[in-house]
Design an enzyme around this catalytic site. Structure first.
Site, PDB file in Angstrom:
ATOM      1  N   LYS A 136      -0.377   5.537  -6.010  1.00  0.00           N
ATOM      2  CA  LYS A 136      -1.483   5.405  -7.131  1.00  0.00           C
ATOM      3  C   LYS A 136      -2.334   6.572  -6.720  1.00  0.00           C
ATOM      4  O   LYS A 136      -2.871   7.170  -7.735  1.00  0.00           O
ATOM      5  CB  LYS A 136      -2.336   3.899  -6.694  1.00  0.00           C
ATOM      6  CG  LYS A 136      -3.509   3.828  -7.666  1.00  0.00           C
ATOM      7  CD  LYS A 136      -4.968   4.221  -6.986  1.00  0.00           C
ATOM      8  CE  LYS A 136      -5.131   3.804  -5.784  1.00  0.00           C
ATOM      9  NZ  LYS A 136      -5.811   2.265  -5.826  1.00  0.00           N
ATOM     10  N   GLU A 148      -6.716   1.387 -13.297  1.00  0.00           N
ATOM     11  CA  GLU A 148      -6.368   2.902 -12.425  1.00  0.00           C
ATOM     12  C   GLU A 148      -4.815   3.184 -12.961  1.00  0.00           C
ATOM     13  O   GLU A 148      -4.597   4.591 -13.417  1.00  0.00           O
ATOM     14  CB  GLU A 148      -5.972   2.481 -10.858  1.00  0.00           C
ATOM     15  CG  GLU A 148      -7.242   2.291  -9.994  1.00  0.00           C
ATOM     16  CD  GLU A 148      -7.119   1.861  -8.712  1.00  0.00           C
ATOM     17  OE1 GLU A 148      -7.987   2.282  -7.958  1.00  0.00           O
ATOM     18  OE2 GLU A 148      -5.970   1.221  -8.288  1.00  0.00           O
ATOM     19  N   HIS A 182     -26.591  20.465  -0.347  1.00  0.00           N
ATOM     20  CA  HIS A 182     -26.735  21.170  -1.746  1.00  0.00           C
ATOM     21  C   HIS A 182     -25.767  22.177  -1.932  1.00  0.00           C
ATOM     22  O   HIS A 182     -25.416  22.964  -0.926  1.00  0.00           O
ATOM     23  CB  HIS A 182     -28.134  21.651  -1.654  1.00  0.00           C
ATOM     24  CG  HIS A 182     -28.399  21.773  -3.252  1.00  0.00           C
ATOM     25  ND1 HIS A 182     -28.401  21.146  -4.123  1.00  0.00           N
ATOM     26  CD2 HIS A 182     -28.942  23.174  -3.770  1.00  0.00           C
ATOM     27  CE1 HIS A 182     -28.782  21.636  -5.336  1.00  0.00           C
ATOM     28  NE2 HIS A 182     -29.130  22.989  -5.186  1.00  0.00           N
ATOM     29  N   CYS A 201      -1.708   1.664  -2.953  1.00  0.00           N
ATOM     30  CA  CYS A 201      -2.658   2.779  -2.936  1.00  0.00           C
ATOM     31  C   CYS A 201      -1.986   4.365  -2.911  1.00  0.00           C
ATOM     32  O   CYS A 201      -2.624   5.186  -3.127  1.00  0.00           O
ATOM     33  CB  CYS A 201      -3.310   2.608  -1.437  1.00  0.00           C
ATOM     34  SG  CYS A 201      -3.695   0.965  -0.918  1.00  0.00           S
ATOM     35  N   GLU A 220     -25.528  14.122  -2.594  1.00  0.00           N
ATOM     36  CA  GLU A 220     -27.010  14.283  -2.179  1.00  0.00           C
ATOM     37  C   GLU A 220     -27.676  13.391  -3.391  1.00  0.00           C
ATOM     38  O   GLU A 220     -28.818  13.065  -3.203  1.00  0.00           O
ATOM     39  CB  GLU A 220     -27.439  15.709  -2.179  1.00  0.00           C
ATOM     40  CG  GLU A 220     -27.198  16.365  -3.563  1.00  0.00           C
ATOM     41  CD  GLU A 220     -27.988  17.885  -3.569  1.00  0.00           C
ATOM     42  OE1 GLU A 220     -28.858  18.120  -3.023  1.00  0.00           O
ATOM     43  OE2 GLU A 220     -27.272  18.602  -4.222  1.00  0.00           O
ATOM     44  N   TYR A 247      -8.535  -3.812 -11.194  1.00  0.00           N
ATOM     45  CA  TYR A 247      -8.785  -2.254 -10.665  1.00  0.00           C
ATOM     46  C   TYR A 247      -7.332  -1.742 -11.058  1.00  0.00           C
ATOM     47  O   TYR A 247      -7.117  -0.554 -11.235  1.00  0.00           O
ATOM     48  CB  TYR A 247      -9.425  -2.056  -9.524  1.00  0.00           C
ATOM     49  CG  TYR A 247      -8.546  -2.593  -8.528  1.00  0.00           C
ATOM     50  CD1 TYR A 247      -7.703  -1.586  -7.920  1.00  0.00           C
ATOM     51  CD2 TYR A 247      -8.343  -3.706  -7.807  1.00  0.00           C
ATOM     52  CE1 TYR A 247      -6.900  -1.984  -6.601  1.00  0.00           C
ATOM     53  CE2 TYR A 247      -7.714  -4.019  -6.786  1.00  0.00           C
ATOM     54  CZ  TYR A 247      -6.839  -3.243  -6.106  1.00  0.00           C
ATOM     55  OH  TYR A 247      -6.208  -3.526  -5.238  1.00  0.00           O
ATOM     56  N   CYS A 276       0.866  -1.251  -0.107  1.00  0.00           N
ATOM     57  CA  CYS A 276       0.064   0.052   0.091  1.00  0.00           C
ATOM     58  C   CYS A 276       0.938   1.402  -0.039  1.00  0.00           C
ATOM     59  O   CYS A 276       0.585   2.155  -0.829  1.00  0.00           O
ATOM     60  CB  CYS A 276      -1.077   0.028   1.158  1.00  0.00           C
ATOM     61  SG  CYS A 276      -1.809   1.518   1.329  1.00  0.00           S
TER      62      CYS A 276
END
Length: 493
Positions: free
Chosen positions: A64, A202, A467, A61, A472, A198, A56
């Site tokens: 990346k 990615e 908002h 991660c 939302e 993935y 990681c």
């Protein structure tokens, strides 16, 4: 290493200094136990090596997400003139500068992990460990001296490494993997990414985003194990933003041409027709294999899966040997995610030394794929929900929406989409949430708590939105797939 009274060196020995292993070690040290961590990084076939912290931190991660951010910034620079910023276009990207900055950050994290272990009085050995017996491992230190370590409890957290397609001529000699891409000093140039994981998407996404000619070769389906409607929209978005795709193709060989370029030959899996192309870099992203080979697990009696070579464990992370445990990517049937390894590790140590009985719950684990348009999900895919409960018992609410930020910039929002998979029976328990859009990780993390707590569609509908945000859109999901109505959001309603 045991004295005559049978005393062992440590209460806990952790094999693997990645996310899960370090979490175990630090937790046990905090509970006052005597702890050692052994960690060793076998250089990649390309010769790439890195420090403490695991996949990681070093080749996963962290680098990346930073390179993904670099690519997103390129898009924002293109948006800027629409918002009144007079930026001369196009803006060139300097790989060297980005790579150096990312690598420096990673090195600071390596150092931080070393310091944390020292502060907590955890002994760290940079050795390649293998079992001698069920309580003892040995390894060779830098000077060639053999070290024996024994412990009452042992946790295996060695993770995995990228798979190489060794049956393909030239794959090992000329290809690289995610173990190398983040540590390249020079730009990879025109790149072929092989795979549909993935990791593949990615990497292809950020390479395209920083302006490199990038092609992805997919043999079968993209993002296996993820919701397939969402996966195909991720690909659609990438394709419309410059990433090229070769579908239903499999590479057969890689050769280096006299000018240094790589010539890749591939076959169309349907027609059997051969084709070739030239690239500067070939990146294999075809899955990962557990790092168990050099551990001599059979010496300790630890059972592994005959198919995957991953370690078999029970719900308490226990292996076939009572005091040996395994967590993280090295374990069969576990999600290959840093946060699950960390949590599983902490909970395991609390059970061993802290009097706890809490088990890790692997259901409703949220995750995000950091493709150029991010895809966040938690819970079941639509396919899994239907397979588990039957089509007639599942209700799917969905919407195509347009982020406010896209409007002024004239960005295409065709793939910005959200869907919630629910049980049809009131109050319609939420089984899964799938969000494709900007900041999907941030959006999904928040809703993951609600889903973990057993949220129903009725409760989500009673949640007031913030908002104007993309999040939302989740609390405004009114249209079901079953209704056949157009799910495109218009205006502020």
């Amino acid at each position: 290493t045991e004295d005559r009274a049978g005393q062992r060196d440590y209460d806990l020995l952790v094999i693997g200094g990645g996310s899960g292993g370090l979490a175990c070690a630090k937790e046990a040290a905090q509970l006052g136990r005597k702890v050692a961590v052994v960690d060793y990084v076998e250089p990649s076939p390309r010769g790439t090596r890195w420090g403490l912290g695991g996949t990681c931190v070093n080749v996963g991660c962290i680098p990346k997400k930073l390179m993904h951010q670099a690519a997103l910034l390129g898009g924002l620079i293109r948006d800027a003139p629409h918002y009144g910023w007079e930026v001369a276009q196009p803006v060139p990207h300097d790989w060297r500068k980005m790579a150096e900055a990312v690598q420096n950050h990673v090195k600071s994290l390596n150092w931080g992990h070393r310091v944390q272990l020292q502060d907590r009085k955890v002994k760290y050995f940079n050795i390649k460990a293998s079992f001698v017996d069920e309580h003892t491992v040995c390894g060779v230190a830098k000077g060639g001296k053999e070290i024996l370590l024994s412990a009452d409890h042992i946790i295996i957290a060695t993770g995995g490494r990228p798979r190489y397609p060794t049956h393909i001529e030239g794959a090992l000699e000329y290809g690289i993997t995610s173990d190398d891409i983040f540590w390249l000093k020079e730009s990879p140039g025109k790149t072929l990414v092989v795979g549909a994981s993935y990791v593949a998407l990615e990497c292809a996404g950020f390479l395209t985003g920083i302006g490199l000619d990038t092609t992805v070769m997919i043999r079968s389906i993209p993002l296996r194990g993820f919701d397939q409607q969402m996966s195909s929209m991720v690909i659609e978005h990438m394709e419309s933003h410059g990433t090229q795709f070769l579908r239903g193709c499999a590479p057969s060989r890689v050769r280096r041409l006299p000018d240094g370029h790589l010539q890749v030959t591939w076959e169309d899996c349907t027609t059997g027709k051969e084709d070739t192309g030239t690239f500067d870099t070939v990146l294999w992203a075809i899955g990962r294999v557990p790092d168990t080979r050099s551990l001599n697990l059979e010496k300790a009696g630890v059972d592994t899966s005959p198919d995957t070579q991953k370690i078999l464990v029970d719900s308490r992370e226990g292996t076939s040997v009572p005091h040996i445990y395994a967590i993280g990517d090295v374990v069969e049937g576990r999600p290959e995610l840093t946060p699950t390894a960390i949590m599983a590790g902490r909970l395991l140590v609390q059970r061993l030394f802290g009097g706890s009985s809490d088990l890790m719950d692997y259901d409703n684990v949220p995750t995000t794929v950091f493709t150029p348009l991010e895809y966040g999900c938690v819970g079941l895919s639509e396919e899994e929900a239907v397979a588990r409960h039957g089509q007639e018992h599942v209700e799917v609410y969905h919407a195509h929406y347009k982020p406010l930020e896209f409007t002024v910039a004239g960005r295409d929002a065709s793939q910005c989409y959200v869907k919630m998979v629910c049980l049809r029976e009131p109050p319609q328990l939420v089984l899964g949430l799938h969000f494709l859009g900007p900041n999907a990780g941030e959006v999904t993390q928040g809703f993951a708590l609600g889903i973990k707590c057993g949220a129903s569609y009725a409760q989500v509908m009673r949640t007031v939105g913030i908002h104007p945000t993309c999040s939302e859109e989740v609390v405004k999901l009114r249209i079901s797939k079953r209704s056949g109505l157009d799910p495109t959001v218009t205006g502020c309603g």
